[in-house]
Design an enzyme around this catalytic site. Structure first.
Site, mmCIF file in Angstrom:
data_model
loop_
_atom_site.group_PDB
_atom_site.id
_atom_site.type_symbol
_atom_site.label_atom_id
_atom_site.label_comp_id
_atom_site.label_asym_id
_atom_site.label_seq_id
_atom_site.Cartn_x
_atom_site.Cartn_y
_atom_site.Cartn_z
ATOM 1 N N HIS A 156 -6.045 -40.805 14.083
ATOM 2 C CA HIS A 156 -5.460 -39.635 14.772
ATOM 3 C C HIS A 156 -4.138 -40.014 15.416
ATOM 4 O O HIS A 156 -3.736 -39.443 16.415
ATOM 5 C CB HIS A 156 -6.410 -39.076 15.834
ATOM 6 C CG HIS A 156 -7.794 -38.823 15.313
ATOM 7 N ND1 HIS A 156 -8.220 -37.597 14.882
ATOM 8 C CD2 HIS A 156 -8.839 -39.669 15.130
ATOM 9 C CE1 HIS A 156 -9.471 -37.689 14.455
ATOM 10 N NE2 HIS A 156 -9.868 -38.943 14.596
ATOM 11 N N SER A 277 25.197 -42.959 14.282
ATOM 12 C CA SER A 277 25.461 -41.549 14.539
ATOM 13 C C SER A 277 26.956 -41.364 14.775
ATOM 14 O O SER A 277 27.613 -42.242 15.320
ATOM 15 C CB SER A 277 24.666 -41.104 15.771
ATOM 16 O OG SER A 277 25.296 -40.000 16.391
ATOM 17 N N LYS A 283 22.828 -45.026 18.508
ATOM 18 C CA LYS A 283 21.827 -44.708 17.485
ATOM 19 C C LYS A 283 21.816 -45.691 16.309
ATOM 20 O O LYS A 283 22.837 -46.157 15.849
ATOM 21 C CB LYS A 283 22.064 -43.291 16.925
ATOM 22 C CG LYS A 283 21.733 -42.169 17.862
ATOM 23 C CD LYS A 283 20.278 -42.167 18.342
ATOM 24 C CE LYS A 283 19.290 -41.804 17.243
ATOM 25 N NZ LYS A 283 19.449 -40.395 16.818
ATOM 26 N N GLU A 290 13.992 -41.952 5.629
ATOM 27 C CA GLU A 290 13.929 -40.489 5.749
ATOM 28 C C GLU A 290 14.221 -39.829 4.398
ATOM 29 O O GLU A 290 13.612 -38.820 4.036
ATOM 30 C CB GLU A 290 14.932 -40.005 6.797
ATOM 31 C CG GLU A 290 14.578 -40.458 8.208
ATOM 32 C CD GLU A 290 15.741 -40.228 9.168
ATOM 33 O OE1 GLU A 290 15.985 -39.070 9.530
ATOM 34 O OE2 GLU A 290 16.401 -41.212 9.537
#
Ligand code: ARG
Length: 462
Positions: A156, A277, A283, A290
């Protein structure tokens, strides 16, 4: 523009409609297979006495020259042709005239296009399998270098129990090994010769299909000529194998995106495989992972598109089947690119041992405490209750199992002896596991040895 079928019609086809039906833009990718299969077909026509041997030889020699030309100069495979089959026949006829016009005797594009795609998949699936093995090798190297490092496993997506970091990597290996096998199954589905089926009913020339199968590397001949022209099961099998492999890569990507992030940071991504970024200077983004997750939608979409195309088709060839190729090619490209990206990311991971081990401690050890009571005779359901109460108390007080004194353990249950402290560590927790598929270090080592042997065997077979 003349087509392979212009004789039947008074005038030229409507330009837009013709353009709409053209597949040469994408089926040129089947050039090698189309010419290879035509070389065998010419031999079979010669052997059957349909063509004089000299003419069959001339066709073969010229096709071999075309094959060389197309291999060394891909721009050669070009023109206003309807499809790859029309292109090959056109350039053949341009070179040898009427002999070239005899090549299509007894043969239909319906069986030819299926054959080309089958041959293409038989040749290309092993390359994808090699890509899968590459990711397995990278994961295995990480599992090896992790040694007995610990991390939490999640259920979970809540920290559940301590496991070896190696066990985590090998979990993904297990899925990818099934993918490797599934790709082998897709290859076996493609492995059937369609030639001899004609347009739908078979061919009236005494073609030796067993010879053709052997010559082209097929292990069998299709069972039914109607089915042969309708059947794209092999394409759907391939797309399923690609889609499921992508699903597994996507889940690995998701694990790594989370576990490399600030919230967990069990691993650090290599700088070379991350992006920054344009606005936020701090970042470091896991873009390749992704993208793999994102591209998985495409691969699943291709499988759905293929099945949907097939579901309403009457028996025999229908032009709808032309839709199979772009889906197959894009599934292949998407998977090949994703395998390479994931392999590079996994290779570049650095394990943060302290951080991962720290997260593997604390309340995750509650099951081990309950198991301790069970070994001393308490029924598991009772032990669960006792330890559940203890967890509630510790959470309220902001404490962990390790902070309990012998006296406090006793107050919880008479069954706790002084040795309990030795059982309540992540290391003891993994060492206590007994089954072959568990995270016990000896079990993990055996699985690692098995994977290593599998990788060696794969390398040897190449
Ligand atoms: N371009 C066609 C395809 O990809 C080749 C087969 C054409 N057959 C036909 N009867 N029109 O399916």
């Amino acid at each position: 523009m003349t087509t392979l079928w212009s004789g039947r019609f008074d005038g030229a086809p409507d330009r837009d409609a013709f353009e709409f039906g053209v597949s040469f833009g994408f089926d040129r990718r089947l050039f090698d297979e189309d010419v290879t299969a035509s070389i065998s077909w010419a031999r079979a026509l010669g052997a059957a006495g349909v063509l004089p041997l000299a003419e069959a030889d001339q066709i073969e020699t010229t096709l071999k020259q075309l094959l060389e030309r197309g291999r060394s100069d891909p721009a050669f495979i070009n023109g206003a042709d309807e499809d790859i089959h029309s292109f090959v026949e056109r350039v053949l006829v341009e070179r040898i005239g009427d002999a070239g016009r005899r090549l299509h005797t007894g043969r239909s594009r319906n069986e030819q296009v299926s054959l080309d795609l089958r041959l293409y998949l038989m040749r290309h699936i092993p390359l994808l399998q090699r890509g899968v093995a590459g990711v397995v090798a990278a994961l295995t190297a990480q599992a090896e270098s992790a040694g007995e490092a610990l991390m939490p496993a999640f259920t979970h997506f809540r920290a559940a129990q301590p496991v070896l970091v190696a066990h985590f990597f090998l979990a993904h290996v297990a899925a990818l090994r099934r993918d490797h096998q599934r790709l082998a199954g897709a290859r076996a589905d493609a492995d059937a010769l369609t030639l001899g089926s004609g347009a739908i009913a078979g061919t009236s020339y005494a073609i030796d299909v067993e010879f053709l199968a052997r010559d082209l590397g097929f292990s069998r001949v299709v069972a039914n000529s109607i089915d042969a022209s309708s059947d794209r099961d092999f394409a759907a099998s391939f797309q399923f194998a690609c889609a499921l492999t992508m699903v597994h890569l996507s889940r690995l990507a998701e694990d790594l995106i989370i576990l490399c992030g600030e919230g967990h940071h069990f691993f650090e991504l290599s700088d070379a495989l991350s992006t920054g970024s344009s606005m936020m200077p701090q970042k470091k983004n896991p873009d390749p992972l992704e993208l793999v997750r994102g591209k998985t939608g495409r691969a699943i979409g291709h499988l759905m598109a293929m099945l949907t195309t097939l579901k309403g088709l009457p028996s025999g060839y229908n032009k709808d089947l032309q839709e199979d190729k772009q889906a197959v090619f894009d599934a292949e490209d998407t998977l090949a690119g994703s395998l390479a990206a994931v392999r590079a990311v996994v290779r570049g991971l650095t394990l943060d041992r302290e951080q991962a081990a720290r997260a593997a401690s604390g309340m995750l050890l509650a099951t081990d405490v309950a198991d301790y009571l069970v070994r001393r005779g308490l029924p598991f359901r009772r032990a669960h209750e006792v330890v559940g109460g203890l967890v509630r108390k510790l959470l309220a007080e902001g404490r962990e199992f390790q902070s309990l004194s012998a006296k406090e353990w006793r107050a919880v249950s008479e069954l706790f002896d002084a040795d309990i402290a030795a059982f309540v560590t992540p290391k003891a927790s993994v060492a206590a596991k007994r089954t072959p598929q568990s995270t016990a270090p000896a079990a993990v080592e055996r699985v690692l040895a098995d994977v290593r042997a599998w990788l060696d065997e794969n390398n040897r077979r190449r």
